[in-house]
Motif scaffolding. Structure first.
Motif, PDB file in Angstrom:
ATOM      1  N   UNK A 158      11.849   3.769   5.640  1.00 37.94           N
ATOM      2  CA  UNK A 158      11.214   3.952   4.336  1.00 37.94           C
ATOM      3  C   UNK A 158       9.694   4.041   4.481  1.00 37.94           C
ATOM      4  N   UNK A 159       9.163   3.306   5.443  1.00 36.65           N
ATOM      5  CA  UNK A 159       7.722   3.411   5.700  1.00 36.65           C
ATOM      6  C   UNK A 159       7.382   4.800   6.249  1.00 36.65           C
ATOM      7  N   UNK A 160       8.203   5.295   7.188  1.00 35.92           N
ATOM      8  CA  UNK A 160       7.937   6.613   7.769  1.00 35.92           C
ATOM      9  C   UNK A 160       8.144   7.733   6.764  1.00 35.92           C
ATOM     10  N   UNK A 161       8.974   7.492   5.731  1.00 38.28           N
ATOM     11  CA  UNK A 161       9.200   8.519   4.717  1.00 38.28           C
ATOM     12  C   UNK A 161       7.902   8.880   3.994  1.00 38.28           C
ATOM     13  N   UNK A 162       7.016   7.927   3.812  1.00 40.59           N
ATOM     14  CA  UNK A 162       5.753   8.211   3.125  1.00 40.59           C
ATOM     15  C   UNK A 162       4.894   9.190   3.914  1.00 40.59           C
ATOM     16  N   UNK A 163       4.999   9.150   5.230  1.00 35.62           N
ATOM     17  CA  UNK A 163       4.162  10.042   6.027  1.00 35.62           C
ATOM     18  C   UNK A 163       4.697  11.466   6.070  1.00 35.62           C
ATOM     19  N   UNK A 164       5.962  11.665   5.640  1.00 35.86           N
ATOM     20  CA  UNK A 164       6.477  13.034   5.539  1.00 35.86           C
ATOM     21  C   UNK A 164       5.803  13.810   4.413  1.00 35.86           C
ATOM     22  N   UNK A 165       5.223  13.091   3.455  1.00 37.10           N
ATOM     23  CA  UNK A 165       4.552  13.734   2.315  1.00 37.10           C
ATOM     24  C   UNK A 165       3.056  13.427   2.315  1.00 37.10           C
ATOM     25  N   UNK A 166       2.536  13.074   3.476  1.00 40.47           N
ATOM     26  CA  UNK A 166       1.119  12.738   3.586  1.00 40.47           C
ATOM     27  C   UNK A 166       0.387  13.816   4.371  1.00 40.47           C
ATOM     28  N   UNK A 167      -0.703  14.306   3.816  1.00 44.85           N
ATOM     29  CA  UNK A 167      -1.542  15.308   4.474  1.00 44.85           C
ATOM     30  C   UNK A 167      -2.982  14.808   4.406  1.00 44.85           C
ATOM     31  N   UNK A 168      -3.418  14.231   5.516  1.00 44.82           N
ATOM     32  CA  UNK A 168      -4.752  13.621   5.544  1.00 44.82           C
ATOM     33  C   UNK A 168      -5.823  14.696   5.460  1.00 44.82           C
ATOM     34  N   UNK A 169      -6.801  14.458   4.583  1.00 42.46           N
ATOM     35  CA  UNK A 169      -7.869  15.441   4.391  1.00 42.46           C
ATOM     36  C   UNK A 169      -8.976  15.294   5.426  1.00 42.46           C
ATOM     37  N   UNK A 170      -9.204  14.096   5.902  1.00 39.66           N
ATOM     38  CA  UNK A 170     -10.305  13.861   6.839  1.00 39.66           C
ATOM     39  C   UNK A 170      -9.764  13.210   8.116  1.00 39.66           C
ATOM     40  N   UNK A 171     -10.597  13.190   9.129  1.00 36.54           N
ATOM     41  CA  UNK A 171     -10.207  12.571  10.399  1.00 36.54           C
ATOM     42  C   UNK A 171     -10.063  11.067  10.255  1.00 36.54           C
ATOM     43  N   UNK A 172     -10.891  10.463   9.412  1.00 35.90           N
ATOM     44  CA  UNK A 172     -10.794   9.025   9.202  1.00 35.90           C
ATOM     45  C   UNK A 172      -9.449   8.656   8.578  1.00 35.90           C
ATOM     46  N   UNK A 173      -9.006   9.436   7.585  1.00 35.53           N
ATOM     47  CA  UNK A 173      -7.704   9.171   6.978  1.00 35.53           C
ATOM     48  C   UNK A 173      -6.571   9.404   7.974  1.00 35.53           C
ATOM     49  N   UNK A 174      -6.715  10.405   8.824  1.00 35.25           N
ATOM     50  CA  UNK A 174      -5.680  10.659   9.827  1.00 35.25           C
ATOM     51  C   UNK A 174      -5.572   9.498  10.811  1.00 35.25           C
ATOM     52  N   UNK A 175      -6.686   8.910  11.172  1.00 32.05           N
ATOM     53  CA  UNK A 175      -6.662   7.735  12.051  1.00 32.05           C
ATOM     54  C   UNK A 175      -5.971   6.555  11.369  1.00 32.05           C
ATOM     55  N   UNK A 176      -6.216   6.399  10.062  1.00 35.11           N
ATOM     56  CA  UNK A 176      -5.540   5.327   9.335  1.00 35.11           C
ATOM     57  C   UNK A 176      -4.032   5.559   9.272  1.00 35.11           C
ATOM     58  N   UNK A 177      -3.638   6.825   9.089  1.00 35.15           N
ATOM     59  CA  UNK A 177      -2.212   7.155   9.062  1.00 35.15           C
ATOM     60  C   UNK A 177      -1.567   6.842  10.415  1.00 35.15           C
ATOM     61  N   UNK A 178      -2.224   7.255  11.503  1.00 37.66           N
ATOM     62  CA  UNK A 178      -1.669   7.011  12.844  1.00 37.66           C
ATOM     63  C   UNK A 178      -1.606   5.528  13.159  1.00 37.66           C
ATOM     64  N   UNK A 179      -2.553   4.747  12.643  1.00 37.35           N
ATOM     65  CA  UNK A 179      -2.570   3.317  12.925  1.00 37.35           C
ATOM     66  C   UNK A 179      -1.370   2.600  12.317  1.00 37.35           C
ATOM     67  N   UNK A 180      -0.799   3.134  11.243  1.00 39.82           N
ATOM     68  CA  UNK A 180       0.388   2.533  10.628  1.00 39.82           C
ATOM     69  C   UNK A 180       1.657   3.230  11.104  1.00 39.82           C
ATOM     70  N   UNK A 181       1.591   4.526  11.306  1.00 43.60           N
ATOM     71  CA  UNK A 181       2.790   5.281  11.690  1.00 43.60           C
ATOM     72  C   UNK A 181       3.252   4.930  13.099  1.00 43.60           C
TER      73      UNK A 181
END
Length: 369
Positions: free
Chosen positions: A150-173
């Motif tokens: 269920x946590x990974x399901x959120x990242x299927x609909x996540x499109x990070x706009x900046x590199x900082x947000x992408x790093x935050x996504x990777x840190x949880x994913x």
């Protein structure tokens, strides 16, 4: 004021005309065209359908009216069904066509996740990850896997706009992927372990836990070379990790056991080929009487050790006796040849067991001797 070329203007005009035409066709798609009945000016000239006292024309009109009502009901039924899925702004009817991308499932929850901001998706995934960790500590691996998914399901609909947000996504994913792989290791679902670890290595190629769990998956499948590569990569990243060292030691033990089993199988195959003629010879020469066989065996056991002879030697002696007596020198030469052949066979079997020679080379050597 914007300027454009004549070709672009003509193309835009053509597209607008096609759009208007298609919109008009869609609006006229389900319009009913009533057939007008043209009556003759002179009613007297009409052919009469009345025979005696029965007016067949009246019955024909009744049948046509019933057909018309049935078609009208069918039209209304299809129009009601089309109104539930047709998105066009026109009168619905049987000519409505389903969109090619239509889906019968309800995607409201997915749409709600998609409409959230990236920060909200990361926060929700982190909450599910914590819940999965709690279930994992209670050794409820099935429930923990559900929370991680269920946590990974959120990242299927996540499109990070900046590199900082992408790093935050990777840190949880990344922890979610590794923890889900850990759950599948406990459940021995090795295909899923490889899938999750492969995604984790795409995020971080130096993820030690991913290499370690890939090695465990291949080790469980007895794919020693792949397991060795994965565990070696993990050991190079963290040389002091005791779990990795234990896995490498287990890998070495499994490889040695596998070589031992293969060596034993080779010995059994070769020993079975050598003993087959002796067993057949004994079966043909021994009498059918069971009591006689037991007496012969007891008499043989009562002889002194130096006077006992093996079944193979007895068979050879009987064959020699049938062919005629030979001098003692010939017997000594034959015994010497048999000893050399037996020694050579033992050496060849030992060489195959140690991996020096192949089975094919051994068979060729035995045939040549």
């Amino acid at each position: 004021m914007a300027a454009t070329s004549a070709a672009a203007y003509n193309l835009a005009k053509k597209l607008c005309q096609e759009f208007e035409k298609r919109k008009k066709d869609e609006k006229e798609m389900n319009l009913k065209h009533e057939n007008t009945i043209v009556h003759a000016e002179n009613n007297k000239s009409e052919i009469s359908r009345k025979v005696t006292e029965i007016d067949y024309g009246k019955h024909e009109k009744t049948v046509k009216e019933l057909d018309r009502q049935e078609k009208e009901q069918e039209y209304q039924r299809k129009a009601t069904e089309a109104a539930q899925w047709c998105t066009l702004d026109h009168e619905h009817g049987p000519n409505c066509k389903r969109p090619p991308t239509s889906c019968s499932q309800d995607h409201q929850k997915e749409w709600q996740i998609y409409e959230r901001s990236t920060e909200e998706k990361i926060a929700a995934a982190e909450r599910f990850r914590q819940e999965g960790n709690e279930a994992y500590r209670r050794r409820n691996f099935g429930l923990a896997a559900v929370h991680y998914r269920r946590a990974l399901l959120h990242f299927d609909y996540t499109f990070a706009e900046t590199e900082d947000l992408q790093n935050q996504v990777d840190a949880v994913k990344l922890p979610c992927l590794l923890n889900l792989a850990a759950c599948k290791c406990q459940q021995e679902d090795w295909d899923e372990v490889l899938t999750q670890c492969r995604q984790a290595l795409e995020i971080n190629p130096r993820a030690v836990k991913a290499h370690y769990r890939v090695g465990l998956a291949y080790l469980a499948r007895d794919e020693f070379e792949l397991a060795k590569d994965a565990l070696t990569s993990a050991h190079e990243i963290e040389p002091s990790n005791p779990d990795i060292a234990a896995a490498l030691k287990q890998l070495k033990k499994n490889m040695e056991d596998y070589k031992t089993r293969r060596r034993d199988v080779a010995k059994e195959m070769l020993s079975g080929k050598e003993q087959a003629p002796d067993v057949a010879e004994q079966a043909t020469e021994q009498p059918a009487d069971v009591s006689g066989a037991e007496t012969q065996e007891v008499a043989h056991s009562e002889l002194p050790p130096e006077s006992r002879e093996t079944p193979a030697a007895a068979g050879l002696r009987r064959r020699r006796g049938s062919k005629g007596a030979k001098p003692a020198e010939d017997d000594e030469e034959d015994d010497e040849v048999e000893k050399r052949q037996s020694t050579l066979q033992c050496l060849l079997v030992t060489a195959v067991g140690l991996g020096v020679l192949s089975v094919t080379a051994l068979v060729v050597s035995l045939m040549s001797t």
